[in-house]
Scaffold this motif. Sequence first.
Motif, mmCIF file in Angstrom:
data_model
loop_
_atom_site.group_PDB
_atom_site.id
_atom_site.type_symbol
_atom_site.label_atom_id
_atom_site.label_comp_id
_atom_site.label_asym_id
_atom_site.label_seq_id
_atom_site.Cartn_x
_atom_site.Cartn_y
_atom_site.Cartn_z
ATOM 1 N N GLU A 391 0.829 -1.205 0.000
ATOM 2 C CA GLU A 391 0.000 0.000 0.000
ATOM 3 C C GLU A 391 0.863 1.254 0.000
ATOM 4 N N ARG A 392 1.957 1.229 0.735
ATOM 5 C CA ARG A 392 2.862 2.382 0.725
ATOM 6 C C ARG A 392 3.458 2.596 -0.664
ATOM 7 N N ALA A 393 3.825 1.504 -1.326
ATOM 8 C CA ALA A 393 4.410 1.618 -2.666
ATOM 9 C C ALA A 393 3.398 2.196 -3.645
ATOM 10 N N ILE A 394 2.158 1.736 -3.576
ATOM 11 C CA ILE A 394 1.116 2.241 -4.475
ATOM 12 C C ILE A 394 0.908 3.736 -4.255
ATOM 13 N N PHE A 395 0.827 4.146 -2.996
ATOM 14 C CA PHE A 395 0.651 5.571 -2.686
ATOM 15 C C PHE A 395 1.815 6.390 -3.219
ATOM 16 N N LEU A 396 3.048 5.957 -2.942
ATOM 17 C CA LEU A 396 4.220 6.739 -3.324
ATOM 18 C C LEU A 396 4.380 6.825 -4.838
ATOM 19 N N VAL A 397 4.109 5.722 -5.554
ATOM 20 C CA VAL A 397 4.216 5.743 -7.008
ATOM 21 C C VAL A 397 3.188 6.698 -7.604
ATOM 22 N N THR A 398 1.948 6.608 -7.141
ATOM 23 C CA THR A 398 0.905 7.504 -7.649
ATOM 24 C C THR A 398 1.223 8.951 -7.310
ATOM 25 N N PHE A 399 1.594 9.193 -6.078
ATOM 26 C CA PHE A 399 1.920 10.541 -5.619
ATOM 27 C C PHE A 399 3.102 11.121 -6.395
ATOM 28 N N GLY A 400 4.172 10.332 -6.521
ATOM 29 C CA GLY A 400 5.355 10.810 -7.217
ATOM 30 C C GLY A 400 5.119 11.042 -8.699
ATOM 31 N N ALA A 401 4.376 10.128 -9.342
ATOM 32 C CA ALA A 401 4.098 10.290 -10.772
ATOM 33 C C ALA A 401 3.250 11.521 -11.027
ATOM 34 N N ALA A 402 2.310 11.803 -10.139
ATOM 35 C CA ALA A 402 1.464 12.985 -10.315
ATOM 36 C C ALA A 402 2.262 14.272 -10.169
ATOM 37 N N LEU A 403 3.205 14.285 -9.247
ATOM 38 C CA LEU A 403 4.004 15.490 -9.043
ATOM 39 C C LEU A 403 5.038 15.686 -10.137
ATOM 40 N N LEU A 404 5.681 14.613 -10.557
ATOM 41 C CA LEU A 404 6.806 14.720 -11.487
ATOM 42 C C LEU A 404 6.392 14.618 -12.946
ATOM 43 N N LEU A 405 5.302 13.876 -13.220
ATOM 44 C CA LEU A 405 4.901 13.657 -14.609
ATOM 45 C C LEU A 405 3.578 14.348 -14.874
#
Length: 624
Positions: A391-405
Amino acid sequence: MKQYTAWQTRLLPFLLWKHKVSRDTVKADLISGLTVAIVVVPQAVAFAAIAGMPPQYGLYAGMIPPIIAAFFGSSWHLMSGPTTAASIVLLSSLSAFAEPMSPEYVGLALTLTFMVGVIELTLGIARMGAVVNFISHSVVVGFTTAAAILIASKQLKNFFGVPIPREGNLFDTLGHFAHQLPHTNVHVLAIAALTLISGLVVKKLFPKIPFLIVALVAGTTLGVIFNLLWGYDAVGIKTVGALPQTLPPLSAPDFSLETIQKLAPAALAMTLFALTEAISIGRAVGIRSGQLVDGNQEFIGQGLSNIAGSFFSGYVATGSFNRTSLNYQAGAKTPMSAMIAGFLEIFIVLAIAPLVAYLPNAAMAGILFIVAWGLIDIPAIKHIFSSNHSERAIFLVTFGAALLLDLEFAIMAGILLSLVLYLMRVSRPRIVTRVPDPHLPKRKFSTVEPGSSLQECPQLRIMRIDGNLFFGSVAYLRETFARLEQHHPEKKHLMIMAQGISFVDIAAADVFAAEAKRRQREGGGFYLVNAKGGLWDSLEEFHTLDAINANNLFQSKSAALRGVFQKLDRSVCERCQARIFNECEGIPYLGSGAAPAPQGTARESVIQRAPQVDETLNAVPARL
């Protein structure tokens, strides 16, 4: 509440929420609708500029489409309209075919909007809304958190009165802001800060008062005062400006085959993005409001809204984060809020558009800061980080992709990672070894843990599989059987406790059949116990029962043990000291060494160890 048929609620979804309408809800919806209508007017103009459309088209996209989407959708709070991401996708899709702002470009945008609407409607009627089920809670939280940060970052220039390029990612924006911070316009900052503080104070101390409207009035009033005292040129307070006072004119998309073929790829891409964004936003707000969003109905609502919008000079509209979150925080109770906002936006453009010219961009920035903060769900983030790594990985990937991409890629990345992690989990079902435990009443079965002193039958391995079996778990299942054959070739009989298996696909059924045939060739057997109806049906459908042998399928553990015990090699049983089954009592012991303890001794040990029985039961999972 009266019961309606599925077709009635599909054609007239308001039947599901009309009972919620009352004097209090209408009042709350009117306030929230008015708040949204006022706030989104300048945003609509900005979104049109991003999309390469004339400013008025951003207003038109926020009039008719939200009304249609709310009426035919299922969410109580989802509000459609033009969005930043959709506008960017539109520009990138159409700028290769026509010059932005040109009549040809506008015509293509209308046609693309119609095509997107038709595809969305078709998917909704075909009940493809199940895509919402693949958007996990961690994806939603990561998406909304990142969107809140992006909304706030895009308003830094208006909050502090400094120039920041619109292009670039979050770090580019923050870098430009840090460079421009010494040049902050104190008048603009004062207006934005007053708007922000007044809104938060009213929300905290006077929750029944529409705090966002109060905040806008406070900020606008201070801006007017500054202009009167020092003049516009001296204070440099930018305002929204005058808006066109016209109704959305009728328009006609281009239905020529050439245009449709040219725009088909862009329409498919835009549809995928628009639906994902709308469903994600609707579900994010639905989690907070306690509502289950019907994905199929939302597809239908979004499709009809874009079809209607294409005939009323609107470009592609989808679920808007700004509008929806503002609608929810302003206290909306039913979809009537979105309808009211659409109608009021028409009224604002017709009647009070000149007054909007006094609304400072700084006041708008203060409002959006409040909205952005409301999107960040701190308790949900803490809950995710206190859970498992997936769950942490899913949150961080979504969060990071939204900010960076970008936002649409972030949603798809989060969904894809959720599915991959889920498939990884289900591809390795829990497989445990089970044996009778002499320390438990009636020798109930226990799981053999590492370091356990429990003994196994030298001829029979009993295993329990927890989980359904499909092509993704076939490799793991084969490896398990291969390890058993390699390390315990003497255990020619394999009994599978199958109550945890609801179905198998053809690949897994073939593994069962192959294992059954191999053991039969070697003089052993493959047995299934407590098979559910779904497993029976699957094995029968794939013609696997013949390979396993119907006589090797048992409906109870006791029947299976009696049946399999008759097939064991008696010469091995006579030398076995384990004696773990009740049936072993009738076999004379002919081996060397001390004779095995009689079963009564084991039962007496239960009495002696009575205080430990509950502890043992709690420590051992899922007894048969």
